[in-house]
Each structure stands twice: as C-alpha cells, then as structure tokens.
Design a protein around this motif. Structure first.
Motif: not given
Length: 300
Positions: A13-17, A182-184
């Motif tokens: 979830q916290d993977e950077p964009a 992943i919350s999209t």
C-alpha cells in the motif's frame, strides 16, 4: 512470487508512486504531440459540413451523440479475450472477461439542428483469469460506473463522465500468492471531444481529473484515440483502432492499445489486440505490460 504457473510481483500500500524520470520529458512530448494531432483532426469538420455528414458519423448506432470508442479498454463493453501477457519479463497466459453496457436517454433531440443533448448511465466489470494454473483462478477484477452527459454541437460531439472505479484481487489468487491488494478506489470527471475528419474515421481526446481517491494519487490524466471502419460489405467491415491513456501518477507513461479485425452488424467485433505500457488491470497499474491476443467484443 509464483503459484500455479502464474508469477506476480506484489505491491504494498505504501509503495511510492512513479515520479519524473529521464523518460518523463519524452512522455510529456508524446502527449503534447497527440494533443496537437487531435486538435488538427478535430478542426477539419469546423470548416464546414464535409461530404458524408460528419454530424451523423459522430452518433452511436442508436443515433445518440458521441460514438462510444469501441477500441478503448476503459469503455464498459461485452468482451472476451485470450492473451499472452508479458509483465516484468514474465510470460503468463490470461483470459479477460468483461461485462458492460450503457443506457442512454434523450434530453433534447434535434437531428437537423445545431445542438442536441443526451444523458447516459454506464457500468462494467473487467476481470482477468489465469490460464496457466489448473483452476483458471480469478486474478483481478475492477469496476467502472459512470453517469454521462453527451452532446452534439454541429459536426463535433462531446462527452462528460462522472465515474467511480474500484478494484479487487481474486480470493484464491490472494491465498496462493500472498499478494497484497492495492486500494485504487477513486471518483473523477473525464471530458472527451470527438470529431470525424472523413468518412469511416472518428478521433477523440480530452483530460480527466480525480475528485476523490483512497490514496494521494496525482489527479490529472489524458485519453485520446481513433477508430476507423471500412464501408460495409454484406454487413461486415474491416476496422482498426488505437487508444492512449496517460496519467500524471505514472509520470505520463502512455498505456497504448491497438486492435485490428472485422466488425459485424451493429457492434460485434473480432480482432487482434496489442497492448503496451502500464497495465490496464487496476491492481497491477504500476507494472509495465505487453499484451497480445484475440478479442471478441460487442460495444453499443
């Protein structure tokens, strides 16, 4: 991580964009070039009513303004596809099964006048299945629901859509791989303008902006494309389509989709599909992907 012949890269979830890279300038230049070409193509009908009635060519088969971009993977439609998917140098056999349609109603109908309006409600489910495992596990499914305002202004059409998107990994896929969903989930508005420079060809394009997201996504996106069909011979036509979607969240890296084949009747298509760039599967949207395969679809 692998299971049942399907290999994936999990994403937290916290993977950077993805942010600007040395290729970012080239991607922005590509989007700017597409915008320039689109503006040039759309400007042609504005100079006058060309042969073949461009106002008619920007209507769907039921006569409503703005012809649905049949070659865009973002459009809800009835589709069945079988593909070889290369993602992060891994090769997987997948099937896609999409269900989607729209209900359109007239607000102001005036086929001989300069302006008319229509409203629509549309929705679809887009799913992928693993063909390499013994159980053809559901990999991912995402949903798009939208309320549309469609209009024709002379020889141009426009569409504004307020939409919601959400996505989910398959339960068995989660258990087999340990992948993290992943919350999209997000809501946004997209505005597309459409024209027909000459008979058989429609082009479209425009921006989108997110209004609410479950994460801190960059808000702005852009979509453009073209759809060509030949003259009908015994109710069959050749067609070719191209679609581009770029999103600031991914550093404007374009997701490209191309399709060629035969169209039959009002909305049925059988074609070869090629996809390049970020995955259109929501749960893998940060992964680069190459798709090639066969698609059967019906788009109204």
């Amino acid at each position: 991580m692998s299971a049942g012949g399907l290999t994936v890269r999990t994403q937290r979830q916290d993977e950077p964009a993805s942010r600007a890279s040395p290729a970012g300038g080239r991607r922005r230049a590509l989007v700017a070039g597409v915008l320039t070409l689109l503006a040039a193509a759309l400007s042609q009908p504005l100079s006058g009513q060309v042969a073949g009635d461009p106002g008619r060519r920007i209507r769907d088969p039921d006569g409503h303004p703005f012809r649905t971009p049949a070659g865009s993977p973002l459009e809800p439609a009835h589709r069945l596809g079988f593909f070889r998917a290369d993602r992060d140098s891994l090769r997987d056999g997948i099937a896609s099964a999409d269900l989607g349609d729209r209900l359109t109603f007239w607000i102001s109908r005036d086929p001989d006048g300069p302006v008319e309006y229509a409203g629509s409600i549309q929705g679809g489910a887009f799913s992928r299945f693993d063909l390499t495992g013994p159980d053809q596990t559901l990999i991912e499914v995402h949903y798009r629901i939208g309320v549309l305002f469609r209009a024709r202004l002379g020889a141009l059409a426009a569409r504004a859509e307020f939409y919601h998107v959400s996505s989910h990994l398959g339960d068995e896929f989660l258990l087999d791989t340990g992948a993290l969903p992943i919350s999209t989930s997000r809501e946004g508005i997209e505005v597309l303008v459409q024209g027909s420079p000459f008979s058989g060809l429609t082009v479209y394009g425009g921006p989108g902006v997110l209004l609410r997201t479950s994460r801190d996504f960059d808000a702005v996106s852009f979509r453009a494309g073209a759809d060509w069909e030949s003259s009908s011979v015994a109710r069959a036509r050749l067609y070719a389509s191209a679609d581009l979607f770029a999103w600031a969240e991914l550093g404007w890296e374009p997701a490209l989709a191309g399709e060629v084949g035969a169209a039959i009747g009002r909305g049925a298509r059988l074609g070869l599909v090629l996809g390049l760039g970020p995955s259109r599967a929501e749960q893998f949207f940060r992964q680069s992907e190459r798709l090639f395969g066969l698609s059967i679809s019906y788009v109204r």
